[in-house]
Design a protein around this motif. Structure first.
Motif, PDB file in Angstrom:
ATOM      1  N   ASP A 199       0.828  -1.201   0.000  1.00  0.00           N
ATOM      2  CA  ASP A 199       0.000   0.000   0.000  1.00  0.00           C
ATOM      3  C   ASP A 199       0.869   1.260   0.000  1.00  0.00           C
ATOM      4  O   ASP A 199       0.585   2.222  -0.710  1.00  0.00           O
ATOM      5  N   LEU A 200       1.930   1.250   0.798  1.00  0.00           N
ATOM      6  CA  LEU A 200       2.814   2.416   0.881  1.00  0.00           C
ATOM      7  C   LEU A 200       3.530   2.663  -0.448  1.00  0.00           C
ATOM      8  O   LEU A 200       3.637   3.810  -0.895  1.00  0.00           O
ATOM      9  N   ARG A 201       4.014   1.611  -1.077  1.00  0.00           N
ATOM     10  CA  ARG A 201       4.667   1.771  -2.385  1.00  0.00           C
ATOM     11  C   ARG A 201       3.677   2.326  -3.419  1.00  0.00           C
ATOM     12  O   ARG A 201       4.014   3.195  -4.217  1.00  0.00           O
ATOM     13  N   ALA A 202       2.441   1.817  -3.391  1.00  0.00           N
ATOM     14  CA  ALA A 202       1.417   2.312  -4.318  1.00  0.00           C
ATOM     15  C   ALA A 202       1.140   3.792  -4.046  1.00  0.00           C
ATOM     16  O   ALA A 202       1.050   4.590  -4.984  1.00  0.00           O
ATOM     17  N   ALA A 261       1.433   9.524  -5.325  1.00  0.00           N
ATOM     18  CA  ALA A 261       1.822  10.866  -4.863  1.00  0.00           C
ATOM     19  C   ALA A 261       2.900  11.466  -5.751  1.00  0.00           C
ATOM     20  O   ALA A 261       2.907  12.678  -5.986  1.00  0.00           O
ATOM     21  N   SER A 262       3.789  10.648  -6.264  1.00  0.00           N
ATOM     22  CA  SER A 262       4.812  11.161  -7.178  1.00  0.00           C
ATOM     23  C   SER A 262       4.170  11.726  -8.437  1.00  0.00           C
ATOM     24  O   SER A 262       4.625  12.732  -8.975  1.00  0.00           O
ATOM     25  N   ALA A 278      10.687  12.022   1.347  1.00  0.00           N
ATOM     26  CA  ALA A 278       9.575  11.152   1.749  1.00  0.00           C
ATOM     27  C   ALA A 278       8.986  10.436   0.542  1.00  0.00           C
ATOM     28  O   ALA A 278       8.697   9.236   0.602  1.00  0.00           O
ATOM     29  N   LEU A 279       8.827  11.151  -0.570  1.00  0.00           N
ATOM     30  CA  LEU A 279       8.289  10.525  -1.786  1.00  0.00           C
ATOM     31  C   LEU A 279       9.218   9.438  -2.317  1.00  0.00           C
ATOM     32  O   LEU A 279       8.774   8.367  -2.741  1.00  0.00           O
ATOM     33  N   TYR A 280      10.526   9.698  -2.261  1.00  0.00           N
ATOM     34  CA  TYR A 280      11.504   8.709  -2.714  1.00  0.00           C
ATOM     35  C   TYR A 280      11.409   7.442  -1.857  1.00  0.00           C
ATOM     36  O   TYR A 280      11.361   6.333  -2.382  1.00  0.00           O
ATOM     37  N   ARG A 281      11.378   7.630  -0.546  1.00  0.00           N
ATOM     38  CA  ARG A 281      11.289   6.472   0.356  1.00  0.00           C
ATOM     39  C   ARG A 281       9.987   5.710   0.168  1.00  0.00           C
ATOM     40  O   ARG A 281       9.948   4.482   0.258  1.00  0.00           O
ATOM     41  N   LEU A 282       8.901   6.422  -0.080  1.00  0.00           N
ATOM     42  CA  LEU A 282       7.605   5.778  -0.260  1.00  0.00           C
ATOM     43  C   LEU A 282       7.612   4.837  -1.455  1.00  0.00           C
ATOM     44  O   LEU A 282       7.105   3.724  -1.377  1.00  0.00           O
ATOM     45  N   ALA A 283       8.127   5.314  -2.565  1.00  0.00           N
ATOM     46  CA  ALA A 283       8.078   4.541  -3.802  1.00  0.00           C
ATOM     47  C   ALA A 283       9.189   3.502  -3.917  1.00  0.00           C
ATOM     48  O   ALA A 283       9.160   2.664  -4.811  1.00  0.00           O
ATOM     49  N   ALA A 284      10.151   3.537  -2.998  1.00  0.00           N
ATOM     50  CA  ALA A 284      11.309   2.648  -3.088  1.00  0.00           C
ATOM     51  C   ALA A 284      10.910   1.188  -2.919  1.00  0.00           C
ATOM     52  O   ALA A 284      10.079   0.845  -2.094  1.00  0.00           O
ATOM     53  N   LEU A 321       6.142   7.023   8.007  1.00  0.00           N
ATOM     54  CA  LEU A 321       5.854   8.047   6.998  1.00  0.00           C
ATOM     55  C   LEU A 321       5.225   9.270   7.646  1.00  0.00           C
ATOM     56  O   LEU A 321       5.632  10.405   7.382  1.00  0.00           O
ATOM     57  N   LEU A 322       4.243   9.060   8.498  1.00  0.00           N
ATOM     58  CA  LEU A 322       3.584  10.193   9.156  1.00  0.00           C
ATOM     59  C   LEU A 322       4.561  11.000  10.003  1.00  0.00           C
ATOM     60  O   LEU A 322       4.478  12.232  10.046  1.00  0.00           O
ATOM     61  N   ALA A 323       5.510  10.343  10.652  1.00  0.00           N
ATOM     62  CA  ALA A 323       6.530  11.059  11.431  1.00  0.00           C
ATOM     63  C   ALA A 323       7.391  11.924  10.518  1.00  0.00           C
ATOM     64  O   ALA A 323       7.672  13.095  10.841  1.00  0.00           O
TER      65      ALA A 323
END
Length: 180
Positions: free
Chosen positions: A101-104, A109-110, A134-140, A152-154
């Protein structure tokens, strides 16, 4: 999250009655979503929605921009939680995870934060480094991705000081949502 009003069985199959949403899916948002304050606000709302579901032990499993609806009131609703994969034509070899879900969300968001095409008016300001990170880490894929939505929220909370709210762009986006 889109509210589930009732879960029932129809013709031997599970069925869910969900609230009827009006608004605009993320797939139809204009480049206004690329303004740093707007992107941050949308991403934070989406992350809080995922946090609510993940803390309840529910994973989306097929999150896409079509599943994110921005209402005219400025509330981002995540639709499709609890839908079986076959309902949306997806076959999973493995059980989807919160990390999926986080990667999606990172991919979605990107796309919000990357304006496309030529448009008139002022240029969108570049995203602050904290939001880009944050966007880079999310999609990684794998590391250095987020272990969970709370992480992520932190990071988003820490990035807030570097991101101007840009209420004018937010208001223009909501006006667009109301008109379309």
């Amino acid at each position: 999250l889109a509210n589930t009003l009732e879960v029932a069985e129809l013709a031997g199959r599970p069925a869910a009655l969900q609230e009827w949403l009006t608004g605009l899916p993320a797939s139809d948002w204009p480049p206004l979503a690329a303004a740093p304050g707007v992107c941050y606000r949308l991403l934070t709302q989406a992350a809080k929605g995922l946090a609510t579901a993940h803390h309840a032990g529910v994973v989306h499993g097929h999150l896409s921009d079509a599943m994110l609806m921005l209402t005219a009131d400025g509330v981002l609703k995540i639709c499709g939680f609890g839908e079986p994969p076959w309902l949306v034509g997806i076959q999973h070899d493995d059980e989807p995870t919160a990390r999926d879900d986080l990667r999606a969300l990172g991919r979605i968001a990107s796309s919000w934060c990357t304006p496309t095409g030529v448009r008139k008016g002022p240029k969108t300001k570049p995203l602050p480094e904290a939001l880009v990170s944050a966007l880079y880490r999310l999609a990684a894929e794998g590391e250095p991705g987020y272990a969970d939505v709370d992480e992520l929220l932190a990071d988003l909370q820490n990035a807030a000081v570097a991101i101007p709210p840009n209420s004018e762009a937010w208001d223009r986006l909501l006006k667009y949502v109301r008109e379309h």
